[in-house]
Design an enzyme around this catalytic site. Structure first.
Site, PDB file in Angstrom:
ATOM      1  N   ASP B  17       3.434  -2.185  -6.646  1.00  0.00           N
ATOM      2  CA  ASP B  17       4.050  -3.232  -5.838  1.00  0.00           C
ATOM      3  C   ASP B  17       3.144  -3.534  -4.641  1.00  0.00           C
ATOM      4  O   ASP B  17       2.068  -2.949  -4.515  1.00  0.00           O
ATOM      5  CB  ASP B  17       5.479  -2.879  -5.421  1.00  0.00           C
ATOM      6  CG  ASP B  17       5.557  -1.708  -4.455  1.00  0.00           C
ATOM      7  OD1 ASP B  17       4.670  -1.560  -3.599  1.00  0.00           O
ATOM      8  OD2 ASP B  17       6.526  -0.938  -4.555  1.00  0.00           O
ATOM      9  N   HIS B  18       3.568  -4.442  -3.790  1.00  0.00           N
ATOM     10  CA  HIS B  18       2.663  -4.932  -2.746  1.00  0.00           C
ATOM     11  C   HIS B  18       2.345  -3.885  -1.677  1.00  0.00           C
ATOM     12  O   HIS B  18       1.494  -4.128  -0.824  1.00  0.00           O
ATOM     13  CB  HIS B  18       3.209  -6.235  -2.124  1.00  0.00           C
ATOM     14  CG  HIS B  18       4.275  -6.012  -1.119  1.00  0.00           C
ATOM     15  ND1 HIS B  18       4.165  -6.411   0.183  1.00  0.00           N
ATOM     16  CD2 HIS B  18       5.479  -5.415  -1.223  1.00  0.00           C
ATOM     17  CE1 HIS B  18       5.263  -6.087   0.835  1.00  0.00           C
ATOM     18  NE2 HIS B  18       6.078  -5.492   0.006  1.00  0.00           N
TER      19      HIS B  18
END
Lengths: 133, 133, 133, 133
Positions: B17-18
């Site tokens: 994820d980011h």
């Protein structure tokens, strides 16, 4: 312990698996979505982009009591509390429509980390926002 | 307790994820993949299609100790034991390359259900296959 | 056009939906996994961490011809070609075991971007590695 | 062509990857969520459970024009039309907040299938509901 926060999740094709019910890891997604609404996504984005701080799940304890089905609109119920300067503890439940008990119950412990994955104390403004909930 | 079963998982874009590391619910996916290799996917498919029986996660207890990164090739280590006629208990760990401790540790309890989501005793041939592992 | 690259994907619970077959967006995941093996994940990670460059999908054109089922072990077949200095075009297919035609066919166009999401020419060493495939 | 249907999607951790933007296959998920709201999830569930009919994506043509970021609240814009007795064609777009152009554009062709994955004509009541939109 805070009062109960409610977040609604509709079950789409993407949520289910070939056994006909929601694929079990997805409940961790719904819990996270709900937490982001409690904490506020814009504040989370700002905390990450400006201060390099993010929240990370340290422990998750899940009990699966009922299968959740396609097209169910579930109520994610969330409460949480501070546990010292480093940890928040979240009690989260998934309720199916018209249910008399939770379908899934989770206890989630979260900590705050910098971009080098080092533990950091919970940010002050987060702590203060907590008190108001 | 069985001997350790090893299953290799490469971390792709889809897994992260980011924040830059693996999105935490995905570890439950890797644990399930590994269990399917222990039990054997063809046997699972047959059990579902011919006898209407499937395995379901009843409890999952996860501890996240290190972030796992893009392009890591992780070793999923699995052992399990029977707990009576209805339950199996799985200890599963995620090890990053060259790590000296597990990045994620999970204790997973599984039960056997029919298509009406009723608890069923573990199938006999499954029990017998267990003994050989 | 390069020779065909093969990548094997086993279908797990996580891949299916309640209709009983693989949830259609997941085929884009398998195509990406295969591309990462063609390009080499370590090189991708290095390109991102050291030069701030990544590959991004610009166009994807997918045709779904057959449902793919739990426990299928699929062959992802990949070829690609350069299209000028900025674009690579990938033809990718999903083949079920013993199939006589592809289950899914994709044409994927990829470009190279920096961290500000600006288009960049394909890196030279990437171009050179392409020639050898 | 129907009038534009709007569906709101908030971008959570689960939607992003380590490049910092939404992982590209996820846009197919948002398009499907939007279509389920157009068609109505309860009607879809009933169609599947009572008549054994489901909608399947036959073709998807996607163009990715801008990266979508964590905490963005996007507007999924959907129109569709019938194409004969067997096919519906959907034009769907992802719009970021305050954007002047779509971030992602998709053309999706859907067909109706029974549980043996055989093509079926679109259900009559579905056709009639279409006319009213």
């Amino acid at each position: 312990m805070t009062k109960i926060h409610h977040h609604s999740v509709q079950i789409y094709y993407e949520d289910t698996d070939h056994s006909g019910v929601v694929y079990h890891p997805n409940f961790l997604k719904y819990f996270e979505r709900a937490r982001e609404h409690v904490i506020d996504s814009d504040r989370l984005a700002k905390l990450w982009n400006e201060e390099g701080l993010g929240f990370a799940v340290y422990k998750a304890n899940l009990t699966f009591l009922d299968g959740v089905e396609f097209a169910d609109i579930c109520d994610i119920r969330t409460t949480f509390e501070l546990d010292g300067k480093y940890k928040t503890i979240w009690k989260q439940e998934v309720w199916r429509p018209n249910a008399t008990k939770a379908a899934v119950v989770g206890i989630i412990e979260m900590v705050c980390m910098d971009k080098q994955k080092r533990l950091q104390p919970l940010p002050n403004d987060f702590m203060q926002a907590m008190v108001k909930l």
